[in-house]
Design a protein around this motif. Structure first.
Motif, PDB file in Angstrom:
ATOM      1  N   GLY A 144       1.027  -1.462  -0.432  1.00 27.84           N
ATOM      2  CA  GLY A 144       0.425  -0.158  -0.088  1.00 27.84           C
ATOM      3  C   GLY A 144       1.083   1.360  -0.105  1.00 27.84           C
ATOM      4  O   GLY A 144       2.263   0.629   0.205  1.00 27.84           O
ATOM      5  N   TYR A 145       0.242   1.955  -0.109  1.00 26.34           N
ATOM      6  CA  TYR A 145       0.784   3.912  -0.738  1.00 26.34           C
ATOM      7  C   TYR A 145       0.325   4.922  -0.080  1.00 26.34           C
ATOM      8  O   TYR A 145      -0.683   4.720   0.230  1.00 26.34           O
ATOM      9  CB  TYR A 145       1.403   3.732  -1.710  1.00 26.34           C
ATOM     10  CG  TYR A 145       1.842   2.950  -2.936  1.00 26.34           C
ATOM     11  CD1 TYR A 145       1.358   1.729  -3.164  1.00 26.34           C
ATOM     12  CD2 TYR A 145       3.477   2.658  -2.616  1.00 26.34           C
ATOM     13  CE1 TYR A 145       2.050   0.802  -4.307  1.00 26.34           C
ATOM     14  CE2 TYR A 145       3.963   1.468  -3.348  1.00 26.34           C
ATOM     15  CZ  TYR A 145       3.274   0.472  -3.321  1.00 26.34           C
ATOM     16  OH  TYR A 145       4.153  -0.574  -4.587  1.00 26.34           O
ATOM     17  N   LEU A 146       0.948   5.475   0.399  1.00 20.44           N
ATOM     18  CA  LEU A 146       0.469   7.017   0.772  1.00 20.44           C
ATOM     19  C   LEU A 146       1.628   8.465   0.045  1.00 20.44           C
ATOM     20  O   LEU A 146       2.440   8.441   0.523  1.00 20.44           O
ATOM     21  CB  LEU A 146       0.199   7.306   2.592  1.00 20.44           C
ATOM     22  CG  LEU A 146      -0.170   8.638   3.365  1.00 20.44           C
ATOM     23  CD1 LEU A 146      -1.648   8.846   2.794  1.00 20.44           C
ATOM     24  CD2 LEU A 146       0.253   8.803   4.299  1.00 20.44           C
ATOM     25  N   GLN A 147       0.543   8.923  -0.545  1.00 19.93           N
ATOM     26  CA  GLN A 147       1.466   9.869  -1.558  1.00 19.93           C
ATOM     27  C   GLN A 147       1.216  11.205  -0.632  1.00 19.93           C
ATOM     28  O   GLN A 147      -0.065  11.845  -0.318  1.00 19.93           O
ATOM     29  CB  GLN A 147       1.278  10.132  -2.499  1.00 19.93           C
ATOM     30  CG  GLN A 147       1.486  11.173  -3.778  1.00 19.93           C
ATOM     31  CD  GLN A 147       3.143  11.349  -3.951  1.00 19.93           C
ATOM     32  OE1 GLN A 147       3.791  10.150  -4.864  1.00 19.93           O
ATOM     33  NE2 GLN A 147       3.625  12.070  -3.502  1.00 19.93           N
ATOM     34  N   MET A 148       1.901  11.889  -0.078  1.00 23.07           N
ATOM     35  CA  MET A 148       1.961  12.803   0.941  1.00 23.07           C
ATOM     36  C   MET A 148       2.496  14.154  -0.276  1.00 23.07           C
ATOM     37  O   MET A 148       3.854  14.577   0.040  1.00 23.07           O
ATOM     38  CB  MET A 148       2.675  13.115   1.847  1.00 23.07           C
ATOM     39  CG  MET A 148       1.850  11.668   2.077  1.00 23.07           C
ATOM     40  SD  MET A 148       2.178  11.878   3.820  1.00 23.07           S
ATOM     41  CE  MET A 148       4.637  11.199   3.828  1.00 23.07           C
ATOM     42  N   ASN A 149       1.740  15.059  -0.421  1.00 22.62           N
ATOM     43  CA  ASN A 149       2.197  16.072  -0.976  1.00 22.62           C
ATOM     44  C   ASN A 149       2.195  17.439  -0.349  1.00 22.62           C
ATOM     45  O   ASN A 149       1.334  18.142   0.754  1.00 22.62           O
ATOM     46  CB  ASN A 149       1.608  16.135  -2.912  1.00 22.62           C
ATOM     47  CG  ASN A 149       2.209  15.706  -3.327  1.00 22.62           C
ATOM     48  OD1 ASN A 149       2.839  14.631  -3.275  1.00 22.62           O
ATOM     49  ND2 ASN A 149       1.188  14.796  -4.413  1.00 22.62           N
TER      50      ASN A 149
END
Length: 120
Positions: free
Chosen positions: A79-84
């Motif tokens: 799983g991933y969490l892209q944080m911008n």
């Protein structure tokens, strides 16, 4: 139960981006909902985002909506969490979790966490 290991944390300046990963093993990851939570020093753990087992349903805390994106690749058990657009208020230890539903009490498996530090 599924075992979870987070990676991808680090130090980033305000406005920067990071992508967290959550590698699963020991069970069939694809049957579980996945969530991301965070805990800052001196604060309680808070919900960040969750995704159902198919990836079709996602939820976000208001504080990260529009900046963070949760996703998953069941073929890779990850799983991933892209944080911008990170800001200092995002500084925390981020944990991924897996459970039979996206309800917080149902998240039974937890990773050790990865530190995210955002400098001003």
């Amino acid at each position: 139960q599924v075992q979870l290991v987070e990676s991808g944390g680090g130090l980033v300046q305000t406005g920067g981006s990071l992508r967290l990963s959550c590698a699963a093993s020991g069970s069939t990851f694809s049957i579980y909902a996945m969530g991301w939570f965070r805990q800052a020093p001196g604060k309680e753990r808070e919900f960040v985002s969750a995704i159902n087992w198919t990836g079709e349903k996602t939820y976000y805390a208001d504080s990260v909506k529009g900046r963070f994106t949760i996703s998953r690749d069941n073929a890779k058990n990850t799983g991933y969490l892209q944080m911008n657009s990170l800001n200092p208020e995002d500084t925390a230890v981020y944990h991924c979790a897996a459970g039979v539903s996206m309800r917080e009490p149902d998240f039974a498996s937890w990773g050790q966490g990865t530190q995210v530090t955002v400098s001003s």
